[in-house]
Design a protein around this motif. Structure first.
Motif, PDB file in Angstrom:
ATOM      1  N   SER A  75       0.845  -1.191   0.000  1.00 45.74           N
ATOM      2  CA  SER A  75       0.000   0.000   0.000  1.00 45.74           C
ATOM      3  C   SER A  75       0.879   1.238   0.000  1.00 45.74           C
ATOM      4  O   SER A  75       1.879   1.312   0.726  1.00 45.74           O
ATOM      5  CB  SER A  75      -0.900   0.010   1.237  1.00 45.74           C
ATOM      6  N   SER A  76       0.489   2.227  -0.788  1.00 46.96           N
ATOM      7  CA  SER A  76       1.234   3.492  -0.817  1.00 46.96           C
ATOM      8  C   SER A  76       0.666   4.491   0.190  1.00 46.96           C
ATOM      9  O   SER A  76       1.209   5.584   0.346  1.00 46.96           O
ATOM     10  CB  SER A  76       1.193   4.090  -2.223  1.00 46.96           C
ATOM     11  N   LYS A  77      -0.404   4.105   0.889  1.00 52.16           N
ATOM     12  CA  LYS A  77      -1.031   5.041   1.831  1.00 52.16           C
ATOM     13  C   LYS A  77      -0.058   5.609   2.863  1.00 52.16           C
ATOM     14  O   LYS A  77      -0.077   6.810   3.129  1.00 52.16           O
ATOM     15  CB  LYS A  77      -2.224   4.374   2.514  1.00 52.16           C
ATOM     16  N   PRO A  78       0.805   4.788   3.467  1.00 52.69           N
ATOM     17  CA  PRO A  78       1.718   5.355   4.471  1.00 52.69           C
ATOM     18  C   PRO A  78       2.763   6.312   3.905  1.00 52.69           C
ATOM     19  O   PRO A  78       3.444   6.992   4.667  1.00 52.69           O
ATOM     20  CB  PRO A  78       2.409   4.119   5.060  1.00 52.69           C
ATOM     21  N   LEU A  79       2.872   6.388   2.590  1.00 57.60           N
ATOM     22  CA  LEU A  79       3.853   7.283   1.978  1.00 57.60           C
ATOM     23  C   LEU A  79       3.279   8.675   1.713  1.00 57.60           C
ATOM     24  O   LEU A  79       3.959   9.525   1.151  1.00 57.60           O
ATOM     25  CB  LEU A  79       4.377   6.667   0.676  1.00 57.60           C
ATOM     26  N   ARG A  80       2.044   8.898   2.134  1.00 59.18           N
ATOM     27  CA  ARG A  80       1.385  10.188   1.891  1.00 59.18           C
ATOM     28  C   ARG A  80       1.910  11.313   2.781  1.00 59.18           C
ATOM     29  O   ARG A  80       1.569  12.473   2.570  1.00 59.18           O
ATOM     30  CB  ARG A  80      -0.121  10.056   2.099  1.00 59.18           C
ATOM     31  N   ALA A  81       2.693  10.957   3.800  1.00 58.52           N
ATOM     32  CA  ALA A  81       3.259  11.965   4.700  1.00 58.52           C
ATOM     33  C   ALA A  81       4.634  11.489   5.150  1.00 58.52           C
ATOM     34  O   ALA A  81       4.866  10.281   5.255  1.00 58.52           O
ATOM     35  CB  ALA A  81       2.345  12.186   5.910  1.00 58.52           C
ATOM     36  N   PRO A  82       5.539  12.419   5.430  1.00 60.73           N
ATOM     37  CA  PRO A  82       6.882  12.012   5.855  1.00 60.73           C
ATOM     38  C   PRO A  82       6.932  11.435   7.273  1.00 60.73           C
ATOM     39  O   PRO A  82       7.879  10.743   7.630  1.00 60.73           O
ATOM     40  CB  PRO A  82       7.693  13.300   5.759  1.00 60.73           C
ATOM     41  N   LEU A  83       5.925  11.723   8.072  1.00 59.56           N
ATOM     42  CA  LEU A  83       5.875  11.238   9.451  1.00 59.56           C
ATOM     43  C   LEU A  83       4.483  10.701   9.739  1.00 59.56           C
ATOM     44  O   LEU A  83       3.479  11.371   9.488  1.00 59.56           O
ATOM     45  CB  LEU A  83       6.195  12.380  10.432  1.00 59.56           C
ATOM     46  N   LEU A  84       4.440   9.492  10.242  1.00 60.68           N
ATOM     47  CA  LEU A  84       3.197   8.922  10.754  1.00 60.68           C
ATOM     48  C   LEU A  84       3.403   8.667  12.241  1.00 60.68           C
ATOM     49  O   LEU A  84       4.487   8.221  12.652  1.00 60.68           O
ATOM     50  CB  LEU A  84       2.855   7.588  10.077  1.00 60.68           C
ATOM     51  N   ILE A  85       2.400   8.954  13.018  1.00 55.03           N
ATOM     52  CA  ILE A  85       2.457   8.683  14.447  1.00 55.03           C
ATOM     53  C   ILE A  85       1.317   7.720  14.759  1.00 55.03           C
ATOM     54  O   ILE A  85       0.141   8.085  14.677  1.00 55.03           O
ATOM     55  CB  ILE A  85       2.303   9.975  15.282  1.00 55.03           C
ATOM     56  N   ALA A  86       1.688   6.480  15.070  1.00 51.04           N
ATOM     57  CA  ALA A  86       0.690   5.473  15.416  1.00 51.04           C
ATOM     58  C   ALA A  86       0.194   5.744  16.832  1.00 51.04           C
ATOM     59  O   ALA A  86       0.989   5.995  17.743  1.00 51.04           O
ATOM     60  CB  ALA A  86       1.288   4.075  15.322  1.00 51.04           C
ATOM     61  N   ILE A  87      -1.123   5.680  17.000  1.00 48.74           N
ATOM     62  CA  ILE A  87      -1.749   5.892  18.293  1.00 48.74           C
ATOM     63  C   ILE A  87      -2.154   4.529  18.829  1.00 48.74           C
ATOM     64  O   ILE A  87      -2.966   3.831  18.215  1.00 48.74           O
ATOM     65  CB  ILE A  87      -2.992   6.799  18.183  1.00 48.74           C
ATOM     66  N   VAL A  88      -1.590   4.160  19.961  1.00 47.18           N
ATOM     67  CA  VAL A  88      -1.834   2.840  20.537  1.00 47.18           C
ATOM     68  C   VAL A  88      -2.476   2.998  21.915  1.00 47.18           C
ATOM     69  O   VAL A  88      -1.931   3.683  22.782  1.00 47.18           O
ATOM     70  CB  VAL A  88      -0.522   2.042  20.658  1.00 47.18           C
ATOM     71  N   ALA A  89      -3.625   2.350  22.089  1.00 42.16           N
ATOM     72  CA  ALA A  89      -4.252   2.276  23.409  1.00 42.16           C
ATOM     73  C   ALA A  89      -3.674   1.044  24.097  1.00 42.16           C
ATOM     74  O   ALA A  89      -3.686  -0.049  23.536  1.00 42.16           O
ATOM     75  CB  ALA A  89      -5.766   2.163  23.290  1.00 42.16           C
ATOM     76  N   CYS A  90      -3.146   1.241  25.288  1.00 43.92           N
ATOM     77  CA  CYS A  90      -2.541   0.164  26.069  1.00 43.92           C
ATOM     78  C   CYS A  90      -3.470  -0.111  27.251  1.00 43.92           C
ATOM     79  O   CYS A  90      -3.461   0.636  28.226  1.00 43.92           O
ATOM     80  CB  CYS A  90      -1.169   0.573  26.573  1.00 43.92           C
ATOM     81  N   ILE A  91      -4.270  -1.132  27.129  1.00 43.19           N
ATOM     82  CA  ILE A  91      -5.288  -1.400  28.145  1.00 43.19           C
ATOM     83  C   ILE A  91      -4.633  -1.984  29.393  1.00 43.19           C
ATOM     84  O   ILE A  91      -4.037  -3.056  29.357  1.00 43.19           O
ATOM     85  CB  ILE A  91      -6.383  -2.340  27.596  1.00 43.19           C
ATOM     86  N   ARG A  92      -4.744  -1.247  30.490  1.00 39.80           N
ATOM     87  CA  ARG A  92      -4.136  -1.637  31.769  1.00 39.80           C
ATOM     88  C   ARG A  92      -5.178  -2.325  32.645  1.00 39.80           C
ATOM     89  O   ARG A  92      -6.355  -1.944  32.623  1.00 39.80           O
ATOM     90  CB  ARG A  92      -3.620  -0.406  32.503  1.00 39.80           C
ATOM     91  N   PRO A  93      -4.761  -3.294  33.443  1.00 38.38           N
ATOM     92  CA  PRO A  93      -5.706  -3.896  34.391  1.00 38.38           C
ATOM     93  C   PRO A  93      -6.159  -2.837  35.398  1.00 38.38           C
ATOM     94  O   PRO A  93      -5.330  -2.141  35.978  1.00 38.38           O
ATOM     95  CB  PRO A  93      -4.884  -4.984  35.090  1.00 38.38           C
ATOM     96  N   SER A  94      -7.462  -2.683  35.535  1.00 39.88           N
ATOM     97  CA  SER A  94      -7.998  -1.698  36.472  1.00 39.88           C
ATOM     98  C   SER A  94      -9.436  -2.057  36.819  1.00 39.88           C
ATOM     99  O   SER A  94     -10.230  -2.338  35.927  1.00 39.88           O
ATOM    100  CB  SER A  94      -7.959  -0.293  35.853  1.00 39.88           C
ATOM    101  N   GLU A  95      -9.728  -2.022  38.094  1.00 41.21           N
ATOM    102  CA  GLU A  95     -11.115  -2.245  38.523  1.00 41.21           C
ATOM    103  C   GLU A  95     -11.932  -0.972  38.401  1.00 41.21           C
ATOM    104  O   GLU A  95     -13.145  -1.026  38.323  1.00 41.21           O
ATOM    105  CB  GLU A  95     -11.129  -2.759  39.963  1.00 41.21           C
ATOM    106  N   LYS A  96     -11.267   0.187  38.347  1.00 44.14           N
ATOM    107  CA  LYS A  96     -11.963   1.470  38.295  1.00 44.14           C
ATOM    108  C   LYS A  96     -12.113   2.028  36.883  1.00 44.14           C
ATOM    109  O   LYS A  96     -13.040   2.785  36.627  1.00 44.14           O
ATOM    110  CB  LYS A  96     -11.212   2.505  39.144  1.00 44.14           C
TER     111      LYS A  96
END
Length: 187
Positions: free
Chosen positions: A81-102
Protein backbone atom coordinates in the motif's frame (compact mmCIF):
# COMPACT_ATOMS: atom_id res chain seq x y z
CA UNK A 1 -18.42 40.05 34.30
CA UNK A 2 -18.58 36.79 32.37
CA UNK A 3 -15.69 34.32 32.40
CA UNK A 4 -15.73 34.43 28.58
CA UNK A 5 -15.50 38.21 28.29
CA UNK A 6 -15.06 39.11 24.61
CA UNK A 7 -11.96 41.18 25.41
CA UNK A 8 -10.15 38.25 27.03
CA UNK A 9 -7.84 36.27 24.70
CA UNK A 10 -8.83 32.63 24.19
CA UNK A 11 -5.77 30.94 22.65
CA UNK A 12 -6.96 27.35 23.22
CA UNK A 13 -10.41 28.01 21.77
CA UNK A 14 -8.95 29.93 18.85
CA UNK A 15 -6.49 27.09 18.11
CA UNK A 16 -9.32 24.54 18.15
CA UNK A 17 -11.49 26.67 15.86
CA UNK A 18 -8.61 27.22 13.42
CA UNK A 19 -7.65 23.52 13.17
CA UNK A 20 -8.03 21.83 9.81
CA UNK A 21 -7.23 18.36 8.51
CA UNK A 22 -4.64 18.24 5.73
CA UNK A 23 -5.03 15.23 3.45
CA UNK A 24 -1.99 16.36 1.46
CA UNK A 25 1.20 17.57 3.09
CA UNK A 26 4.73 18.42 1.98
CA UNK A 27 7.81 16.30 2.65
CA UNK A 28 9.01 18.20 5.71
CA UNK A 29 8.14 17.04 9.22
CA UNK A 30 8.87 18.00 12.80
CA UNK A 31 12.11 16.70 14.26
CA UNK A 32 12.07 14.12 17.01
CA UNK A 33 12.99 16.86 19.51
CA UNK A 34 10.07 19.05 18.38
CA UNK A 35 7.79 16.03 18.58
CA UNK A 36 8.94 15.12 22.11
CA UNK A 37 8.02 18.60 23.34
CA UNK A 38 4.52 18.33 21.84
CA UNK A 39 4.00 14.79 23.18
CA UNK A 40 4.92 16.00 26.68
CA UNK A 41 2.21 18.65 26.41
CA UNK A 42 -0.38 16.24 24.95
CA UNK A 43 0.25 13.86 27.84
CA UNK A 44 -1.61 16.32 30.11
CA UNK A 45 -4.95 14.96 28.85
CA UNK A 46 -7.44 13.84 31.52
CA UNK A 47 -6.47 10.34 32.65
CA UNK A 48 -8.58 8.63 35.33
CA UNK A 49 -6.26 6.97 37.89
CA UNK A 50 -3.21 8.21 35.96
CA UNK A 51 -2.88 4.91 34.08
CA UNK A 52 -1.29 6.47 30.98
CA UNK A 53 -2.98 3.82 28.82
CA UNK A 54 -1.36 4.91 25.58
CA UNK A 55 1.83 5.05 23.62
CA UNK A 56 2.86 6.55 20.30
CA UNK A 57 5.02 5.02 17.58
CA UNK A 58 6.99 7.29 15.26
CA UNK A 59 7.18 6.01 11.66
CA UNK A 60 9.57 7.67 9.22
CA UNK A 61 11.37 6.54 6.06
CA UNK A 62 11.48 2.76 5.62
CA UNK A 63 9.08 2.27 8.57
CA UNK A 64 6.30 3.60 6.33
CA UNK A 65 7.22 1.08 3.62
CA UNK A 66 7.04 -1.77 6.16
CA UNK A 67 3.60 -0.53 7.17
CA UNK A 68 2.58 -0.46 3.48
CA UNK A 69 3.54 -4.14 3.17
CA UNK A 70 1.58 -5.00 6.35
CA UNK A 71 -1.51 -3.17 5.07
CA UNK A 72 -1.25 -5.05 1.76
CA UNK A 73 -1.04 -8.36 3.61
CA UNK A 74 -4.06 -7.43 5.76
CA UNK A 75 -6.07 -6.59 2.63
CA UNK A 76 -4.87 -9.57 0.60
CA UNK A 77 -3.09 -7.34 -1.93
CA UNK A 78 0.10 -8.30 -3.78
CA UNK A 79 1.53 -4.79 -3.98
CA UNK A 80 2.44 -2.74 -0.89
CA UNK A 81 0.00 0.00 0.00
CA UNK A 82 1.23 3.49 -0.82
CA UNK A 83 -1.03 5.04 1.83
CA UNK A 84 1.72 5.35 4.47
CA UNK A 85 3.85 7.28 1.98
CA UNK A 86 1.39 10.19 1.89
CA UNK A 87 3.26 11.96 4.70
CA UNK A 88 6.88 12.01 5.85
CA UNK A 89 5.87 11.24 9.45
CA UNK A 90 3.20 8.92 10.75
CA UNK A 91 2.46 8.68 14.45
CA UNK A 92 0.69 5.47 15.42
CA UNK A 93 -1.75 5.89 18.29
CA UNK A 94 -1.83 2.84 20.54
CA UNK A 95 -4.25 2.28 23.41
CA UNK A 96 -2.54 0.16 26.07
CA UNK A 97 -5.29 -1.40 28.14
CA UNK A 98 -4.14 -1.64 31.77
CA UNK A 99 -5.71 -3.90 34.39
CA UNK A 100 -8.00 -1.70 36.47
CA UNK A 101 -11.11 -2.25 38.52
CA UNK A 102 -11.96 1.47 38.30
CA UNK A 103 -11.17 2.32 34.66
CA UNK A 104 -12.85 0.22 31.94
CA UNK A 105 -11.17 -0.48 28.60
CA UNK A 106 -13.40 1.98 26.70
CA UNK A 107 -12.29 4.80 29.00
CA UNK A 108 -8.64 3.90 28.48
CA UNK A 109 -9.17 4.02 24.70
CA UNK A 110 -10.78 7.42 25.20
CA UNK A 111 -7.66 8.65 27.00
CA UNK A 112 -5.46 7.44 24.11
CA UNK A 113 -7.82 9.19 21.68
CA UNK A 114 -7.61 12.34 23.77
CA UNK A 115 -3.82 12.29 23.59
CA UNK A 116 -3.97 11.83 19.82
CA UNK A 117 -6.44 14.66 19.31
CA UNK A 118 -4.55 17.00 21.61
CA UNK A 119 -1.32 16.15 19.80
CA UNK A 120 -2.99 16.88 16.46
CA UNK A 121 -4.09 20.29 17.77
CA UNK A 122 -0.59 21.05 19.03
CA UNK A 123 0.97 19.99 15.73
CA UNK A 124 -1.49 22.16 13.80
CA UNK A 125 -0.82 25.14 16.04
CA UNK A 126 2.93 24.61 15.52
CA UNK A 127 2.38 24.95 11.77
CA UNK A 128 2.25 21.30 10.67
CA UNK A 129 -0.37 19.72 8.45
CA UNK A 130 -2.06 16.81 10.20
CA UNK A 131 -4.81 14.31 9.51
CA UNK A 132 -5.88 11.32 11.62
CA UNK A 133 -6.27 8.27 9.40
CA UNK A 134 -7.73 4.88 10.19
CA UNK A 135 -8.89 1.89 8.20
CA UNK A 136 -10.37 -1.53 8.71
CA UNK A 137 -6.85 -2.95 8.78
CA UNK A 138 -5.92 -1.04 11.98
CA UNK A 139 -7.05 -4.06 13.99
CA UNK A 140 -5.57 -6.67 11.63
CA UNK A 141 -2.89 -9.16 12.70
CA UNK A 142 -0.31 -8.13 10.05
CA UNK A 143 -0.56 -4.44 11.02
CA UNK A 144 -0.46 -5.26 14.75
CA UNK A 145 2.61 -7.42 14.14
CA UNK A 146 4.33 -4.62 12.18
CA UNK A 147 3.83 -2.31 15.18
CA UNK A 148 4.86 -5.04 17.64
CA UNK A 149 1.64 -4.59 19.60
CA UNK A 150 1.14 -6.61 22.77
CA UNK A 151 -2.08 -8.56 23.26
CA UNK A 152 -3.50 -5.79 25.47
CA UNK A 153 -2.80 -3.04 22.93
CA UNK A 154 -5.10 -1.64 20.24
CA UNK A 155 -4.07 0.49 17.29
CA UNK A 156 -6.37 3.51 16.93
CA UNK A 157 -4.87 4.81 13.68
CA UNK A 158 -2.13 7.21 12.65
CA UNK A 159 -1.57 10.92 12.60
CA UNK A 160 -0.14 11.74 9.17
CA UNK A 161 2.13 14.77 9.64
CA UNK A 162 3.99 17.00 7.20
CA UNK A 163 4.34 20.55 6.04
CA UNK A 164 1.23 22.54 5.18
CA UNK A 165 1.13 23.08 1.42
CA UNK A 166 0.96 26.73 0.38
CA UNK A 167 -1.89 26.14 -2.08
CA UNK A 168 -4.15 24.10 0.20
CA UNK A 169 -6.02 25.48 3.19
CA UNK A 170 -6.95 22.09 4.59
CA UNK A 171 -10.32 20.46 5.01
CA UNK A 172 -13.09 22.73 6.19
CA UNK A 173 -15.70 21.71 8.70
CA UNK A 174 -19.02 23.45 8.94
CA UNK A 175 -19.65 25.02 12.29
CA UNK A 176 -22.34 23.32 14.31
CA UNK A 177 -25.31 24.81 16.04
CA UNK A 178 -24.35 24.13 19.66
CA UNK A 179 -28.03 24.17 20.66
CA UNK A 180 -28.43 20.88 18.73
CA UNK A 181 -25.72 19.17 20.77
CA UNK A 182 -26.06 20.67 24.25
CA UNK A 183 -29.18 19.83 26.19
CA UNK A 184 -30.40 19.59 29.76
CA UNK A 185 -31.16 16.34 31.52
CA UNK A 186 -34.72 15.39 30.57
CA UNK A 187 -37.32 15.68 33.33
Amino acid sequence: MSVSDARTPHPARDAVRARRSYSKVTDVAPTREELLDLVAAAARVADHSGLRPWRLIELRGADRERLGRAIAKAQGDDEPSSKPLRAPLLIAIVACIRPSEKVPAWEQEAVASGVAHTLSLLLDEAGWGVIWRTGRYTRSKPVAKAHRLAKDERLLGWLYVGGKPEDERGGHRKTVDPEEFLSRLPQ
